[in-house]
Design a protein around this motif. Structure first.
Motif, PDB file in Angstrom:
ATOM      1  N   PHE A 279       0.849  -1.191   0.000  1.00 43.97           N
ATOM      2  CA  PHE A 279       0.000   0.000   0.000  1.00 43.97           C
ATOM      3  C   PHE A 279       0.892   1.251   0.000  1.00 43.97           C
ATOM      4  CE2 PHE A 279      -2.351   3.335   2.230  1.00 43.97           C
ATOM      5  CZ  PHE A 279      -3.423   3.456   1.371  1.00 43.97           C
ATOM      6  N   ILE A 280       1.913   1.230   0.865  1.00 46.27           N
ATOM      7  CA  ILE A 280       2.829   2.384   0.945  1.00 46.27           C
ATOM      8  C   ILE A 280       3.644   2.502  -0.340  1.00 46.27           C
ATOM      9  CG2 ILE A 280       4.793   3.390   2.196  1.00 46.27           C
ATOM     10  CD1 ILE A 280       3.822   1.897   4.692  1.00 46.27           C
ATOM     11  N   ARG A 282       3.069   1.638  -3.331  1.00 46.89           N
ATOM     12  CA  ARG A 282       2.354   2.117  -4.531  1.00 46.89           C
ATOM     13  C   ARG A 282       1.903   3.562  -4.389  1.00 46.89           C
ATOM     14  NH1 ARG A 282       0.670  -3.653  -4.874  1.00 46.89           N
ATOM     15  NH2 ARG A 282       2.573  -4.357  -5.896  1.00 46.89           N
ATOM     16  N   SER A 283       1.809   4.030  -3.154  1.00 44.63           N
ATOM     17  CA  SER A 283       1.341   5.411  -3.013  1.00 44.63           C
ATOM     18  C   SER A 283       2.509   6.389  -2.814  1.00 44.63           C
ATOM     19  CB  SER A 283       0.346   5.522  -1.855  1.00 44.63           C
ATOM     20  OG  SER A 283       0.946   5.046  -0.682  1.00 44.63           O
ATOM     21  N   CYS A 284       3.701   5.877  -2.517  1.00 45.02           N
ATOM     22  CA  CYS A 284       4.845   6.754  -2.276  1.00 45.02           C
ATOM     23  C   CYS A 284       5.960   6.363  -3.245  1.00 45.02           C
ATOM     24  CB  CYS A 284       5.285   6.580  -0.815  1.00 45.02           C
ATOM     25  SG  CYS A 284       6.558   7.697  -0.303  1.00 45.02           S
ATOM     26  N   GLU A 285       6.111   7.126  -4.311  1.00 44.85           N
ATOM     27  CA  GLU A 285       6.993   6.749  -5.427  1.00 44.85           C
ATOM     28  C   GLU A 285       8.469   6.610  -5.058  1.00 44.85           C
ATOM     29  OE1 GLU A 285       6.620   7.278  -9.306  1.00 44.85           O
ATOM     30  OE2 GLU A 285       4.807   6.172  -8.774  1.00 44.85           O
ATOM     31  N   TYR A 290       9.277   8.876   1.351  1.00 45.77           N
ATOM     32  CA  TYR A 290       8.856   8.037   2.482  1.00 45.77           C
ATOM     33  C   TYR A 290       9.637   8.420   3.725  1.00 45.77           C
ATOM     34  CZ  TYR A 290       8.200   3.853   5.346  1.00 45.77           C
ATOM     35  OH  TYR A 290       7.920   2.990   6.375  1.00 45.77           O
TER      36      TYR A 290
END
Ligand code: SF4
Length: 294
Positions: A279-280, A282-285, A290
């Motif tokens: 989840f992280i 895919r949402s944080c390139e 991060y």
């Protein structure tokens, strides 16, 4: 009738195949089998530990005999062949529609960070047919270390195709061995997940063109193709990030495996949390982003 206790020392995160086979064999002999309860007494207790980093079970076990096994204890112990060949008792983990097992054992690569070649031999050889551990379950979790290195891989892939079950090749297909013949067969599998590995940065030339061709031929996307990335072994932080971004750009899903996690740098553990939590990831390139929000 004997009273048999079984103990999964690693905990219950992943079903222990040896314990499932021991339970099946003892039940066939008419023995009573249960998970060890500390205050109960047993005729025999089997303790199994797969991971060396797992602490041994320290509570006293009351049993006439205690047998310890698994790679977490040593590399030599093996199940007797009549138990190794038995259909596992999946019910001890309450598994209703998943089968687990090995069609082959052994691997010719003998990688410095891996115990497979030392424990199972430097050749990948067939050790069972699918029917030995599968009887119609909807999903098959294959534990083979290097299926494609086995000379009988075509016959074994065909068994998996014929099963029409969802297939998760959990331990990694050897990308260096991909070719037109095996890709043709792999495409016919009902794939839940394929795993590959890019453990050494220096293997880029041997692995990346194969993965690019496989992606082009199959059109599978990252939801079906995961690549293990070994970190904290012989690579720098920059080399780790390079592999992660490269795989992501190619349409594969990287998954970090930390070698000797106890001594891994904080940044490596943080990077693993970023990559492995999908989840992280895919949402944080970018890892830099991060790091800022954490
Ligand atoms: S290729 Fe995989 S299974 Fe074989 S020795 Fe290397 S890490 Fe172990």
């Amino acid at each position: 009738m004997s009273k048999i206790g079984i103990l999964d020392v690693d905990g219950f995160n992943y079903p222990n195949l040896a314990l499932m086979k021991l339970a099946a064999w003892h039940k066939l002999q008419g023995d009573a089998v249960e998970w060890v309860i500390p205050l109960c007494t047993y005729d025999r207790v089997y303790m199994s530990k797969v991971f060396t980093f797992t602490q041994d079970f320290s509570t006293c076990v009351q049993s006439k005999e205690v047998i310890k096994g698994g790679t977490g204890y040593d590399l030599k112990n093996k199940l007797p062949s009549e138990i190794e060949k038995i259909y596992p008792d999946y019910s001890i983990y309450n598994l209703k529609n998943k089968a687990f097992g090995f069609l082959t054992r052994g691997c010719p690569r003998n990688c410095a960070f891996c115990i497979v070649s030392q424990k199972e031999g430097k050749q990948s050889i067939q050790v069972s047919d699918l029917g030995q551990f599968w009887s119609g379950e909807k999903e098959i979790k294959l534990l083979d270390p290097n299926l494609l290195a086995c000379k009988d891989y075509k016959k074994l892939l065909q068994q998996l195709i014929d099963s029409k079950a969802w297939i998760d090749i959990t331990q990694g297909l050897d990308a260096r061995l991909l070719n037109e013949d095996n890709t043709y067969l792999i495409r016919q599998l009902k794939i839940k997940m394929l795993h590959f590995a890019w453990d050494n940065v220096s293997d880029e030339k041997a692995i990346i063109p194969k993965l690019l061709k496989f992606k082009k031929d199959t059109q599978f996307d990252f939801r079906k193709m995961r690549v293990y990335v070994l970190v904290n072994f012989n690579s720098s932080h920059e080399e780790d990030l390079y592999r992660i971004y490269k795989l992501k750009d190619m349409g594969y899903d990287p998954y970090l495996m930390i070698y000797d996690k106890k001594v891994a740098p904080v940044i490596t553990k943080k990077m693993a949390r970023w990559v492995n939590n999908k989840f992280i990831f895919r949402s944080c390139e970018k890892f830099e982003d991060y790091k800022i929000v954490r």
